[in-house]
Design a protein around this motif. Sequence first.
Motif, PDB file in Angstrom:
ATOM      1  N   ALA B 105       0.826  -1.210   0.000  1.00 33.22           N
ATOM      2  CA  ALA B 105       0.000   0.000   0.000  1.00 33.22           C
ATOM      3  C   ALA B 105       0.857   1.256   0.000  1.00 33.22           C
ATOM      4  CB  ALA B 105      -0.933  -0.010   1.206  1.00 33.22           C
ATOM      5  N   GLU B 106       1.966   1.235   0.729  1.00 32.03           N
ATOM      6  CA  GLU B 106       2.879   2.386   0.727  1.00 32.03           C
ATOM      7  C   GLU B 106       3.401   2.636  -0.671  1.00 32.03           C
ATOM      8  OE1 GLU B 106       3.688   4.646   2.882  1.00 32.03           O
ATOM      9  OE2 GLU B 106       2.638   3.748   4.563  1.00 32.03           O
ATOM     10  N   LEU B 110      -1.243   4.410  -1.471  1.00 31.98           N
ATOM     11  CA  LEU B 110      -2.598   4.357  -0.921  1.00 31.98           C
ATOM     12  C   LEU B 110      -2.617   4.595   0.578  1.00 31.98           C
ATOM     13  CD1 LEU B 110      -4.018   1.132  -2.552  1.00 31.98           C
ATOM     14  CD2 LEU B 110      -4.688   3.472  -3.045  1.00 31.98           C
ATOM     15  N   SER B 111      -1.446   4.460   1.202  1.00 30.00           N
ATOM     16  CA  SER B 111      -1.439   4.342   2.647  1.00 30.00           C
ATOM     17  C   SER B 111      -1.865   5.600   3.373  1.00 30.00           C
ATOM     18  CB  SER B 111      -0.044   3.937   3.117  1.00 30.00           C
ATOM     19  OG  SER B 111      -0.127   2.903   4.040  1.00 30.00           O
ATOM     20  N   GLY B 112      -1.853   6.719   2.672  1.00 29.89           N
ATOM     21  CA  GLY B 112      -2.253   7.945   3.363  1.00 29.89           C
ATOM     22  C   GLY B 112      -3.734   8.218   3.257  1.00 29.89           C
ATOM     23  N   ARG B 113      -4.465   7.322   2.555  1.00 28.82           N
ATOM     24  CA  ARG B 113      -5.882   7.603   2.317  1.00 28.82           C
ATOM     25  C   ARG B 113      -6.695   7.413   3.583  1.00 28.82           C
ATOM     26  NH1 ARG B 113      -6.981   6.140  -3.360  1.00 28.82           N
ATOM     27  NH2 ARG B 113      -5.288   7.170  -4.489  1.00 28.82           N
ATOM     28  N   LEU B 114      -7.625   8.338   3.818  1.00 28.29           N
ATOM     29  CA  LEU B 114      -8.380   8.321   5.057  1.00 28.29           C
ATOM     30  C   LEU B 114      -9.782   7.761   4.890  1.00 28.29           C
ATOM     31  CD1 LEU B 114      -7.529  11.925   6.277  1.00 28.29           C
ATOM     32  CD2 LEU B 114      -6.678   9.828   7.231  1.00 28.29           C
ATOM     33  N   TRP B 115     -10.218   7.528   3.686  1.00 30.79           N
ATOM     34  CA  TRP B 115     -11.647   7.380   3.517  1.00 30.79           C
ATOM     35  C   TRP B 115     -12.149   5.941   3.331  1.00 30.79           C
ATOM     36  CZ3 TRP B 115     -14.000  10.590   5.958  1.00 30.79           C
ATOM     37  CH2 TRP B 115     -15.368  10.852   5.767  1.00 30.79           C
ATOM     38  N   ARG B 116     -11.871   5.351   2.199  1.00 30.78           N
ATOM     39  CA  ARG B 116     -12.382   3.995   1.982  1.00 30.78           C
ATOM     40  C   ARG B 116     -11.682   3.013   2.908  1.00 30.78           C
ATOM     41  NH1 ARG B 116     -11.188   1.964  -3.507  1.00 30.78           N
ATOM     42  NH2 ARG B 116     -12.523   0.193  -3.167  1.00 30.78           N
ATOM     43  N   PRO B 117     -12.418   1.983   3.343  1.00 30.98           N
ATOM     44  CA  PRO B 117     -11.761   1.004   4.224  1.00 30.98           C
ATOM     45  C   PRO B 117     -10.615   0.305   3.510  1.00 30.98           C
ATOM     46  CG  PRO B 117     -14.132   0.654   4.132  1.00 30.98           C
ATOM     47  CD  PRO B 117     -13.815   1.679   3.106  1.00 30.98           C
ATOM     48  N   ALA B 118      -9.610  -0.079   4.276  1.00 26.76           N
ATOM     49  CA  ALA B 118      -8.446  -0.755   3.698  1.00 26.76           C
ATOM     50  C   ALA B 118      -8.861  -2.053   3.031  1.00 26.76           C
ATOM     51  CB  ALA B 118      -7.411  -1.025   4.789  1.00 26.76           C
ATOM     52  N   CYS B 119      -9.790  -2.776   3.675  1.00 27.17           N
ATOM     53  CA  CYS B 119     -10.172  -4.082   3.151  1.00 27.17           C
ATOM     54  C   CYS B 119     -10.905  -3.974   1.828  1.00 27.17           C
ATOM     55  CB  CYS B 119     -11.011  -4.844   4.163  1.00 27.17           C
ATOM     56  SG  CYS B 119     -12.261  -3.841   4.958  1.00 27.17           S
ATOM     57  N   HIS B 121      -9.702  -2.347  -0.652  1.00 24.66           N
ATOM     58  CA  HIS B 121      -8.688  -2.270  -1.706  1.00 24.66           C
ATOM     59  C   HIS B 121      -8.256  -3.681  -2.094  1.00 24.66           C
ATOM     60  CE1 HIS B 121      -8.079   2.100  -1.677  1.00 24.66           C
ATOM     61  NE2 HIS B 121      -8.307   2.026  -0.383  1.00 24.66           N
TER      62      HIS B 121
ATOM     63  N   GLY C   6      -7.199  -3.207   9.128  1.00 26.16           N
ATOM     64  CA  GLY C   6      -6.219  -3.621   8.138  1.00 26.16           C
ATOM     65  C   GLY C   6      -6.854  -4.170   6.886  1.00 26.16           C
ATOM     66  N   TYR C   7      -6.001  -4.801   6.067  1.00 28.18           N
ATOM     67  CA  TYR C   7      -6.427  -5.217   4.739  1.00 28.18           C
ATOM     68  C   TYR C   7      -7.176  -6.534   4.733  1.00 28.18           C
ATOM     69  CZ  TYR C   7      -3.672  -1.337   3.258  1.00 28.18           C
ATOM     70  OH  TYR C   7      -3.192  -0.072   3.099  1.00 28.18           O
ATOM     71  N   ALA C   9      -9.377  -7.226   7.217  1.00 28.08           N
ATOM     72  CA  ALA C   9     -10.493  -7.086   8.151  1.00 28.08           C
ATOM     73  C   ALA C   9     -11.821  -7.027   7.414  1.00 28.08           C
ATOM     74  CB  ALA C   9     -10.296  -5.815   8.964  1.00 28.08           C
ATOM     75  N   ARG C 184     -14.288   5.416  10.468  1.00 29.84           N
ATOM     76  CA  ARG C 184     -13.792   5.462   9.086  1.00 29.84           C
ATOM     77  C   ARG C 184     -12.281   5.506   9.050  1.00 29.84           C
ATOM     78  NH1 ARG C 184     -17.707   6.122   4.925  1.00 29.84           N
ATOM     79  NH2 ARG C 184     -16.437   4.697   3.733  1.00 29.84           N
ATOM     80  N   TYR C 187     -10.390   2.176  10.004  1.00 33.93           N
ATOM     81  CA  TYR C 187     -10.493   1.101   9.029  1.00 33.93           C
ATOM     82  C   TYR C 187      -9.803   1.446   7.714  1.00 33.93           C
ATOM     83  CZ  TYR C 187     -13.562  -2.141  11.441  1.00 33.93           C
ATOM     84  OH  TYR C 187     -14.070  -3.076  12.298  1.00 33.93           O
ATOM     85  N   SER C 188      -9.463   2.708   7.542  1.00 33.75           N
ATOM     86  CA  SER C 188      -8.860   3.131   6.275  1.00 33.75           C
ATOM     87  C   SER C 188      -7.408   2.665   6.184  1.00 33.75           C
ATOM     88  CB  SER C 188      -8.899   4.657   6.187  1.00 33.75           C
ATOM     89  OG  SER C 188      -7.966   5.195   7.104  1.00 33.75           O
ATOM     90  N   PRO C 189      -6.802   2.785   4.983  1.00 35.91           N
ATOM     91  CA  PRO C 189      -5.369   2.452   4.881  1.00 35.91           C
ATOM     92  C   PRO C 189      -4.538   3.307   5.834  1.00 35.91           C
ATOM     93  CG  PRO C 189      -6.330   2.650   2.704  1.00 35.91           C
ATOM     94  CD  PRO C 189      -7.392   3.063   3.666  1.00 35.91           C
ATOM     95  N   PHE C 190      -4.947   4.545   6.054  1.00 34.25           N
ATOM     96  CA  PHE C 190      -4.259   5.399   7.011  1.00 34.25           C
ATOM     97  C   PHE C 190      -4.271   4.758   8.396  1.00 34.25           C
ATOM     98  CE2 PHE C 190      -2.669   9.356   8.546  1.00 34.25           C
ATOM     99  CZ  PHE C 190      -3.251   9.568   9.785  1.00 34.25           C
ATOM    100  N   ILE C 207       9.609   0.623   5.196  1.00 35.74           N
ATOM    101  CA  ILE C 207       8.793   0.389   4.004  1.00 35.74           C
ATOM    102  C   ILE C 207       8.385   1.709   3.371  1.00 35.74           C
ATOM    103  CG2 ILE C 207       7.932  -1.846   4.777  1.00 35.74           C
ATOM    104  CD1 ILE C 207       5.303  -0.561   5.425  1.00 35.74           C
ATOM    105  N   ARG C 214       2.347  11.110   9.398  1.00 34.61           N
ATOM    106  CA  ARG C 214       1.134  10.357   9.750  1.00 34.61           C
ATOM    107  C   ARG C 214       0.751  10.633  11.191  1.00 34.61           C
ATOM    108  NH1 ARG C 214       1.554   5.808   6.043  1.00 34.61           N
ATOM    109  NH2 ARG C 214       1.527   7.001   4.096  1.00 34.61           N
TER     110      ARG C 214
END
Lengths: 291, 249, 324
Positions: B105-106, B110-119, B121, C6-7, C9, C184, C187-190, C207, C214
């Motif tokens: 993700a880094e 994408l890693s700085g995105r605050l909105w959509r859930p990570a899962c 992606h 995380g990814y 979840a 939100r 659960y985000s990538p952040f 990485i 952050r």
Amino acid sequence: MDALLSSLVSVAFHGVAYGMILYVISVGLSVTMGLMGFTNLAHGVFAMAGGYILVSALSRFDLPFPLALALSFVLVAAVSVVLERLLYARLYGASELEQVLFTIGLIFMSVAVARMIFGTLQQPVELPESLKGPLALFGREFPIYRVFLIVFSSSMIAVLWFGVERTLWGAMVRAAVDNRAMAQAIGINTKRLFTITFAVGSGLAGLGGALGAEIIAIQPTYPFEQLVYFLIVVSVGGMGSLRGPFVAALLIGVTDTACKYWLPQFGAFFIYVATIGLLLWRPAGLFGKSA
Amino acid sequence: MSAVIETRDLCMRFGALTVAEKINFSLAPGDRHALIGPNGAGKTTFVNLLTGRLAPSSGRVFLGGKDVTALSQSARVKRGLGRTFQINTLFREMCVLDNVALGIAERRGLSGRLWRPACAHAAVREEATDLLASLGIADEAARRVVDLPYGKQRLVEIAIALGLRPTVLLLDEPAAGVPSLESERILRALDGLPAEIAILVIEHDMDLVFRFARRITVLVQGEILCEGSPEEIAGDERVQRVYLGERHA
Amino acid sequence: MNHPVGYAADSRLRWTEYLPWIVAIAVFFLLPNYLSLGARVLTFILFALSLDLIVGYAGIVTLGHAAFFGTGAYVAGILSAKLGLADPILQLLAGASAAGLLGLVTGAVILRTHGLAQLMLTLAVAAVCLEIANKATPVTGGADGLSGVTVAAIFGQFRFDMYGRTAYLWCLALVFAGWWLVRRLIYSPFGASLTGIRENRLRMQSIGAPVYLRLLTVYTIAAAIAGVAGVLLTQTNQFVGLNVLGFEPSGELLVMLILGGVGRLYGAFVGPLVFLIAQDYLARQFPEYWYFGIGLILVLVVLFARGGILGISDALLRRVRGRT
């Protein structure tokens, strides 16, 4: 001009007395944090306990002043041994958050106990007659008790420094502060070392709290209110060192007294700002080791 | 042939102790290079200097021809430098998939995105799963790292670095601490690494070194003693004297 | 076990996540005499959520989080009592901005340090704020605090009645917004990267993650949310005093959070609820025993039940499921 000089001397004198007390109380915290890596925010509790012991010994039990002082050291050290073995030792490897929370819990408990036993008011200290009143020195008058404070604290500090520099215990402490794993590897019984050092540091805190009862009032909220100062002494002086906190304590003592005297409307503001500035410039403290 | 990574007169001193002395080193794309030397020779220090964890006393580090000496670790990673650590440096409480996905993700920004859930992606998750599969540990994706045997943790360590799609990969003792039964898996993983990456391996395991490396550099007390093909190094008297031992003489 | 993010979840709402809101609405209708206590609980839930972002997810120990709470509280109070600006939304925006700005400025400095220096700096910032509030009497009311705080009707329609109904719903709405935002975020990538930073900062740097930026982002967001909570406190009490600043309220909030469970999102709901209700009942009857009990519980939680109440319930659930 003479009035200015007079107030300068007075501020310096009282500042040094206050700084000495701060050091005697805080040096134990510096060594504990450097030696055991334990963030003991409850260190002020030991100082407060020493103060209450002194006050009770003097007013409730009519004990002579020297005995009362000795008790404030011995009793606090004894109790700290029990606490260390039973509670603190379980958290040596724990995270910083857990240590912080644990010691905050101890503060809450002791504040409540102090309130229950002694009530919420400041404790008045009945000094012995021999230490009351003014002393004439160099054409000025100084309160005898403060002079006694400075002299007595200096001798305690000298004993401590001698102890750390010259005795076997001191060498082990210095080694373990420098490199704990290595110290264990060469057979130093760190468990016992921790307990003894913790006891000495806490006993000194109790003694400092008792001696300084006139300067830092003994009341239940003591650990909360004074925590900032003790932490400033340790963090600005350098955790784990002996000399650093001494310089820091004197600086703070004099600066705080000067500010309260000449700029009372600002209070402790400058001390905090100065601390912030100093820590940004030297995060490991004036005499600390950088990570 | 332009070097992917290069150092010029790199020096590191801690007070009176010199850990690196005028090191001139370079890797070309696709290199399979090993760095060996006795304990305390300064190998890990050298890697730390390359990655930016340590700032050198003097000298310069170049990545892809550009001077990166003043750049942080994160910045050098963005320029294509990946590393593994001698001791596992993993996100222990997180699952294996997340460990690898974080790096991917880094890289993808994408890693700085605050909105959509990570899962949500899915692409990241798929890439992570594929990467784990290429190393043979896809079935461990949902397990927490702390629950894995040490050898597999070592593979996760390599997987994280690979997820960054580095142009240069520094492997600090990849087989260290791994029982010999499991180290075969590590060896196979090393063999399967993409051919265009330049790889520098620090190792004590001489079997691995001689099997993997096409060139070897010997570091002794912070200085490069000699450099050459495995046969040249094995036959070099100075190296034998320093530490190789009779088997490889 | 921390709240899984995380990814791998699953970010969909579980049915248990509807419970807090059902309970909150039920309280509004069924317990009309407890609405002021309810508003207080809600305020501290929001405050605890903001602290959990910093302590539970980013892994930074702070002893001075009340600085942001207090800043929000005082800004709202000063706007109203000294400048006559009583619009609640304006007070909210001003308080959140001021707290967020303070978070940005102090965070930029504090997050470059670590260990004792960092801990000390969080404490020093809170101490400075307390000192300013204490000494700047013409502006802040000093030790007596700032009374005469008025709050106008929300959107000109909903007046703050003396039964606390409007206040309660106002707090509930803001807690909902804060919860939604925080959920939100984590659960985000952040949020996943924050967890990585907490777990292993060196690895995150290796990485390519811009760790400092952050942390600064989450610190600022958390400060702004704490500021909102502070504004709510002033608006519901129509008063602001020194007890919103300093080490003591920061410490108390840490207790509430650890009681509920750090890093679990809903620990920030359970902790303040249990703490404040118990305080309301017990502290009035036996104030010293209450204080002692809180300290004792804190010590016991750290020694034996590090996951707090939610941790204990998790363990119980696992044991129950293990049997079926």
